[in-house]
Scaffold this active site. Structure first.
Site, PDB file in Angstrom:
ATOM      1  N   SER A 143       0.752  -1.364  -0.049  1.00 12.45           N
ATOM      2  CA  SER A 143       0.139  -0.046   0.109  1.00 12.45           C
ATOM      3  C   SER A 143       0.923   1.361   0.076  1.00 12.45           C
ATOM      4  O   SER A 143       0.298   2.123  -0.369  1.00 12.45           O
ATOM      5  CB  SER A 143      -0.780  -0.077   1.308  1.00 12.45           C
ATOM      6  OG  SER A 143      -1.736  -1.048   1.318  1.00 12.45           O
ATOM      7  N   LYS A 168      -8.314   2.634   6.423  1.00 11.54           N
ATOM      8  CA  LYS A 168      -7.230   3.666   6.170  1.00 11.54           C
ATOM      9  C   LYS A 168      -7.911   4.993   6.147  1.00 11.54           C
ATOM     10  O   LYS A 168      -7.479   6.305   6.781  1.00 11.54           O
ATOM     11  CB  LYS A 168      -6.707   3.456   4.926  1.00 11.54           C
ATOM     12  CG  LYS A 168      -5.697   2.370   4.998  1.00 11.54           C
ATOM     13  CD  LYS A 168      -5.368   1.707   3.531  1.00 11.54           C
ATOM     14  CE  LYS A 168      -4.530   0.457   3.629  1.00 11.54           C
ATOM     15  NZ  LYS A 168      -3.925   0.326   2.209  1.00 11.54           N
TER      16      LYS A 168
END
Length: 797
Positions: A681, A724
């Site tokens: 990520s 997130k």
């Protein structure tokens, strides 16, 4: 002590012996079949019939080498020879004297050795006389107890007067290991030989005595059993004459009545009646009878036809689910859908739901709420650490302690055929030599098979098709693929801060006040106090630690009230440290101002989302070395390499000198260094920080991003978007850059969070840089040795 004085050297053929040893004065038949041994016999018969016999160290070897044969053996004379069919020769040999191999003269076509033959003198001293008497006494006792040696052999041995001959003949009649016999053969001194033999005979005497005691005990036990059987038969005849019932028949009738009342399925009833017939034929105290009784008790205790009636009122179910849990929209929706279908279809197969999420998000308690909403029985089985297949399928009824598996045990505990059955921690299953419990669960969780689940203990199919199975797991990738294929996965990623505040206010605080004996007016929490506990005293996706911290405040309050320091307590953000001490965590915050070489990334952890500041520094005077620190995993290191390669490939467009990698080293660091980090990520975040450091352009401090990068600059989707985005919101970020393919994941994000953030969806790294970097003149050339002149700035190339 007397020791041998005279020796004689002889050259003789060698015959290796397997599993046998010949003593002097011993007469024995030997079967010879190996080619070398046959040739040695032939050579002996052509001469004086004398041959040297020595035992092999390993009887399994067909072609022994000199080092595989004991050096001490016996010189023997062949008395008779008989050829048998198949090429085998049977010879009768008599041992003459001890001898030791001095040299091997040849190995082929047969062994020929030079031996040193010992000539014994046998004076009868008082010491030797005492040893002979002790040996004869012990051997006489051994013969009487073992009854393996005929009495006439004992009489012949008793008449021997030579001490050496006596020792060798007694040793030849004992059933000893080759090692013990070889030790006696190697005892050249007669006194030493007699002492060793006395020790060995004493040991054998103890073993024979122990065998005799065991045989006597077994015989007594058998006589006792026969006596008991005879008395029972007499008792049965007396009871029959008196018209009384037999105990076994009475027990059988009792079981038959229970089986008739239970209204079991036909197949199960037939099996149960067959076991009752077996029980009636057994003695009541027999171990097998106990096994049969336990088996019948299990059959009668299981809910073969018992079911509870489902409450199919969707409104009531929705109300109960909302009472017990705040949020969890998707799981609640799925349960209400099941109720709706169940109302329309009377005989539907139960679904298998799998709740996947971090610890403390309410997976187990949600299953309990489902059971309460349906008015079904609830059973929970923890699978953490289960590594034996018998834990699922049960044990075979081959021993007294056998039991059914956990599935059948749970059904007995439930008492109904259609409970809510929770298989907790299904991702913690393991396997070893005792089988694979995950494979055994396939039959349990497959709707096409579980209508006839077979437990090894019951050996009768049990219908599990009406059971509502719910499984829980922390990690999806730990669940075996075939098992995962049977389940419908529902992700429970975690709670937002707003949801945690509501959960604390509605559920946790009232629960802890009750458990600590406090009234609602005695302890109150301000909303800011709850938020501070969430931000600075807990770091988790669930609410387990939040409940612990609230419990800690309740304990402190209870102590104050009991000690008379006050009757009411109001917990606020200002006085919270008096109850919980200094904060344990520092909340993640966005950077305060724009900086060069620092980009905000978004990461997923077990405790929810996190904001990571990825830093890049240039080290002038290097050779293009890429330094990575921060305890990065393999995947994250590869993302850094890919980002570095992308920036190098776009150096002209970014306004970077094409040979920058020859002028300076690049150091990428991801705080915090003690925490392991991995995953793809951070790819675009690393590329952004690199581009910023190399061009001297600042990164917008209010921008956070996540996405995987390819060498061509494409931005690929990643997971954990909800966590997130929530982390970005908590940190005060204003803009979130996400891969275009993650646009659909925004549906999972609460509107209260989504409305406060600006989302930018990108397909290529160039779009990320345009959004994240501030397009202004770079730093001075002295600070940036890797930059091109200002005229070659990014966007003008």
């Amino acid at each position: 002590m007397f020791r041998t004085m005279e020796t004689k050297t002889r050259i003789l053929p060698l015959l290796p012996l397997r599993g046998i040893l010949v003593f002097p004065y011993m007469v024995i038949h030997l079967d010879v079949g190996r080619e070398k041994s046959v040739r040695a016999i032939d050579e002996t018969m052509l001469k004086d019939r004398a041959i040297f016999l020595a035992a092999q160290k390993d009887a399994q070897k067909d072609n022994p080498r000199p080092e595989d044969i004991y050096t001490m053996g016996t010189v023997a004379e062949i008395k008779q020879l008989l050829k048998l069919p198949g090429g085998t020769i049977r010879v009768l040999v008599e041992g003459l004297a001890r001898a030791r191999i001095r040299h091997y003269l040849q190995e082929d076509p047969f062994f020929k050795v030079e031996v040193e033959q010992f000539i014994e003198e046998q004076p009868r001293t008082s010491h030797i006389e005492a040893l002979m008497r002790s040996l004869l006494h012990q051997f006489e006792q051994y013969v009487k107890l073992s009854k393996r040696i005929p009495p006439e052999t004992l009489m012949a041995i008793m008449s021997i007067e030579e001490p050496g001959r006596l020792a060798d003949i007694v040793a030849s009649h004992l059933a000893l290991k080759i090692e013990d016999k070889q030790a006696l053969l190697e005892a050249i001194d007669v006194a030493t030989r007699l002492e060793k033999l006395c020790t060995i005979v004493a040991r054998e005497l103890e073993i024979v005595e122990l065998e005799r005691r065991i045989n006597i005990r077994v015989r007594k036990q058998m006589e006792k059993s026969q006596k008991e059987y005879y008395l029972r038969e007499q008792m049965k005849a007396i009871q029959k004459e008196l018209g009384e019932k037999d105990e076994r028949l009475a027990e059988g009738e009792e079981y038959r009545e229970k089986i008739a009342q239970a209204k079991l399925p036909k197949e199960v009833e037939e099996r149960a009646l067959k076991e009752v017939e077996r029980l009636e034929k057994m003695p009541p105290m027999a171990a097998e009878a106990t096994v049969v009784r336990t088996y019948l008790d299990w059959i009668l205790a299981l809910p073969w036809n018992k079911t509870t009636r489902d409450r199919l009122d969707i409104d009531v179910a929705a109300k109960i689910l909302d009472e017990d849990h705040y949020g969890l929209r998707e799981p609640k929706e799925r349960i209400l859908e099941y109720l709706a279908v169940r109302k329309l279809v009377k005989n539907m197969k139960g679904p298998i739901l799998c709740f996947v999420g971090p610890p403390g998000v309410g997976k187990t308690s949600l299953a309990r709420s489902i059971a309460r909403a349906l008015e079904r029985k609830f059973v929970r089985v923890s699978l953490g650490g289960v590594r034996d297949e018998a834990e699922i399928r049960g044990h075979r009824r081959t021993y007294v302690g056998a039991l059914p598996g956990r599935i059948i045990q749970g059904m007995r505990q439930a008492g109904s055929k259609n409970p809510v059955f929770l298989l907790d921690e299904i991702d913690k299953l393991s396997s070893d030599f005792r089988g694979d419990p995950a494979a055994a669960l396939l039959e349990v969780l497959d709707p096409e098979q579980n209508h006839a689940f077979s437990d090894h203990y019951l050996e009768i199919p049990f219908d599990l098709s009406q059971v509502l199975f719910i499984t829980t797991a922390n990690y999806l990738y730990n669940i075996p693929r075939p098992l995962l294929d049977r389940m419908e996965v529902i992700q429970i990623p975690g709670y937002t801060e707003e949801e945690k505040v509501e959960i604390a206010r509605r559920h946790l605080i009232p629960k802890q006040l009750k458990e600590h004996g406090l009234e609602p007016e005695q302890l109150t929490f301000s909303e800011n106090a709850i938020r501070r506990i969430i931000r600075e005293y807990t770091r988790e996706a669930g609410v387990r630690n939040l409940e612990r911290q609230i419990a800690a405040v309740c304990r402190k309050t209870a102590k104050r009230i009991v000690s008379g320091e006050g009757e009411k307590v109001h917990a606020t953000a200002q006085n919270l440290e008096k109850f919980l001490g200094i904060p344990k965590f520092r909340p993640s915050q966005a950077e305060k101002e724009d900086e060069v070489g620092v980009a905000l990334g978004l990461a997923w952890t077990e405790n929810g989302g996190e904001v990571l500041a990825i830093e890049v520094s240039l080290l002038p005077g290097g050779k293009g070395k890429l330094i990575l620190t921060g305890k990065l995993g393999e995947v994250m290191r590869e993302s850094a390499q890919a980002s570095f390669s992308y920036v190098r490939s776009r150096s002209r467009q970014l306004g970077i000198s094409e040979d920058f990698h020859e002028k300076c080293d690049v150091h990428i660091h991801v705080p915090e260094g003690a925490t392991p980090k991995d995953g793809p990520s951070a790819g675009i975040t690393m590329a952004t920080a690199l581009a910023s450091a190399l061009t001297g352009k600042k990164v917008r401090h209010e921008v956070a991003m996540t996405g995987e990068i390819t060498l061509r600059g494409r931005v690929l989707p990643v997971g954990g978007i909800k966590e997130k985005v929530l982390a970005a919101h908590r940190a005060g970020v204003k803009t979130v850059i996400l891969p275009e393919e993650n646009r659909r994941d925004l549906e999972e994000i609460p509107s209260s969070v989504k409305n406060k953030l600006r989302f930018v969806f990108v397909r290529h790294m160039d779009e990320v840089l345009r959004e994240a970097l501030i397009d202004e003149e770079p730093q001075t050339q002295s600070r940036l040795p890797c930059s091109l002149p200002p005229s070659m700035a990014w966007g003008q190339a």
